[in-house]
Scaffold this motif. Structure first.
Motif, PDB file in Angstrom:
ATOM      1  N   ASP A 283      35.554  51.938  36.842  1.00 52.06           N
ATOM      2  CA  ASP A 283      36.196  52.859  37.586  1.00 52.06           C
ATOM      3  C   ASP A 283      37.340  52.011  37.927  1.00 52.06           C
ATOM      4  O   ASP A 283      37.318  50.717  38.390  1.00 52.06           O
ATOM      5  CB  ASP A 283      35.403  52.852  39.023  1.00 52.06           C
TER       6      ASP A 283
ATOM      7  N   VAL B 231      25.941  49.475  40.823  1.00 56.90           N
ATOM      8  CA  VAL B 231      26.102  49.219  42.295  1.00 56.90           C
ATOM      9  C   VAL B 231      24.939  49.253  42.935  1.00 56.90           C
ATOM     10  O   VAL B 231      24.855  48.945  44.190  1.00 56.90           O
ATOM     11  CB  VAL B 231      27.133  50.499  42.362  1.00 56.90           C
ATOM     12  N   ARG B 232      23.884  49.551  42.481  1.00 53.48           N
ATOM     13  CA  ARG B 232      22.708  49.590  43.368  1.00 53.48           C
ATOM     14  C   ARG B 232      21.938  48.401  43.509  1.00 53.48           C
ATOM     15  O   ARG B 232      20.887  48.046  44.306  1.00 53.48           O
ATOM     16  CB  ARG B 232      21.655  50.571  42.665  1.00 53.48           C
ATOM     17  N   ASP B 233      22.656  47.214  42.563  1.00 55.74           N
ATOM     18  CA  ASP B 233      22.069  46.028  42.599  1.00 55.74           C
ATOM     19  C   ASP B 233      22.749  45.296  43.708  1.00 55.74           C
ATOM     20  O   ASP B 233      24.074  45.574  43.998  1.00 55.74           O
ATOM     21  CB  ASP B 233      22.242  45.207  41.361  1.00 55.74           C
ATOM     22  N   GLU B 234      22.335  44.317  44.469  1.00 56.14           N
ATOM     23  CA  GLU B 234      23.202  43.572  45.353  1.00 56.14           C
ATOM     24  C   GLU B 234      24.439  42.868  44.670  1.00 56.14           C
ATOM     25  O   GLU B 234      24.232  42.244  43.704  1.00 56.14           O
ATOM     26  CB  GLU B 234      21.962  42.431  46.036  1.00 56.14           C
ATOM     27  N   GLN B 235      25.328  42.983  45.515  1.00 53.85           N
ATOM     28  CA  GLN B 235      26.528  42.508  45.162  1.00 53.85           C
ATOM     29  C   GLN B 235      26.661  40.927  45.608  1.00 53.85           C
ATOM     30  O   GLN B 235      26.562  40.790  46.974  1.00 53.85           O
ATOM     31  CB  GLN B 235      27.977  43.249  45.428  1.00 53.85           C
TER      32      GLN B 235
ATOM     33  N   PHE C  56      29.393  38.059  46.387  1.00 52.37           N
ATOM     34  CA  PHE C  56      30.844  37.928  46.420  1.00 52.37           C
ATOM     35  C   PHE C  56      31.338  36.449  46.472  1.00 52.37           C
ATOM     36  O   PHE C  56      30.734  35.394  46.994  1.00 52.37           O
ATOM     37  CB  PHE C  56      31.277  38.587  47.934  1.00 52.37           C
TER      38      PHE C  56
ATOM     39  N   LEU D 162      37.461  49.088  46.913  1.00 49.27           N
ATOM     40  CA  LEU D 162      37.523  48.570  45.400  1.00 49.27           C
ATOM     41  C   LEU D 162      38.842  49.032  44.460  1.00 49.27           C
ATOM     42  O   LEU D 162      39.204  50.174  44.620  1.00 49.27           O
ATOM     43  CB  LEU D 162      36.239  49.618  44.679  1.00 49.27           C
TER      44      LEU D 162
ATOM     45  N   GLN E 101      36.149  48.159  38.708  1.00 50.30           N
ATOM     46  CA  GLN E 101      34.885  47.868  38.280  1.00 50.30           C
ATOM     47  C   GLN E 101      34.598  47.602  36.833  1.00 50.30           C
ATOM     48  O   GLN E 101      35.079  48.781  36.195  1.00 50.30           O
ATOM     49  CB  GLN E 101      33.817  48.994  38.970  1.00 50.30           C
TER      50      GLN E 101
END
Lengths: 115, 114
Positions: free
Chosen positions: B56, B99-103, B105, B45, B48
């Motif tokens: 971040d 971040v806890r949700d599906e990323q 890409f 990373l 974000q």
């Protein structure tokens, strides 16, 4: 430091063999765990995730993973692999109660299935 | 639904030149990520965003890398000046809230610095 280890960098199996890919994270505490997969020529996509509850998590395409807190592990399994499972697999961890609330990816395991 | 779009797909530059990458996330996704993936390693990373604010950027080399997310939608990542070690695939991802949700890409931009 927070980290994720994937012990197998390259795995070669024949079709119908059973699969287990190892994943260990660096230390205890509350964790969220993920497996992502990248098929040849495609984007990274989520395979399965664990936040809480039943430590045995089922994902897409017959994959499952088991969270073992005492071993800091989240191994990926599939009872019988297919040629189409050829891909690169990434384990990832998130520590939601840490100041650095971000996802950390492992180095990946390249899986090659022989037809 | 349309996926995460990135451009360009490939870029070759000489060291000390500058380069910019563009990302258009999935509509309605509040969180946008930029990752650097060096050959043989997992995605790292860089930065974000939550809407248009930075959540971040602890691993972003701020002396040469910069990123912005215009109006909380599209984002650009810039490298100036580039170094040989910046050769990598730059991935953009988005998720609904965090971040806890599906990323999801994008296809990535493969940068080669010569």
């Amino acid at each position: 430091a927070q980290s994720v280890s994937q012990h197998n960098h390259h795995v070669i199996l024949s079709e119908a063999a059973s699969l287990e890919l190892g994943c260990n994270y660096s230390y205890g505490g509350t964790v969220n765990l993920f497996w992502y997969v990248q098929y040849p020529g495609q984007h990274l996509q989520l395979l399965l995730k664990y936040f809480s509850g039943d430590p045995l998590v089922k994902g897409i395409k017959g994959f499952e993973a088991e969270f073992i807190k005492s071993k800091f592990s989240f191994n990926l399994r599939k009872p019988s692999v297919q040629w189409s499972d050829t891909a690169e697999y990434f384990c990832a961890v998130n520590y939601p109660r840490e100041r650095d609330d971000k996802i950390i990816f492992g180095k990946g395991t390249r899986l090659h299935i022989l037809p | 639904e349309a996926g995460v779009a990135q451009s360009p797909r490939y870029k070759i530059i000489e060291k000390r030149q500058s380069v910019a990458f563009w990302c258009n996330p999935i509509s309605g996704h509040a969180t946008l990520y930029w990752y650097q993936q060096i050959l043989g390693q997992g995605p790292k990373l860089l930065i974000q965003f939550q809407n248009n604010g930075v959540v971040d950027d602890s691993q972003l080399p701020k002396d040469r890398f910069s990123a912005e997310r215009l109006k909380g939608v599209d984002s650009t990542l810039k490298i100036q000046p580039a170094k040989l070690e910046d050769s990598a695939v730059y991935l953009c991802a988005s998720s609904l809230m965090g971040v806890r949700d599906e990323q999801y890409f994008g296809p990535g931009t493969r940068l080669t610095v010569t």
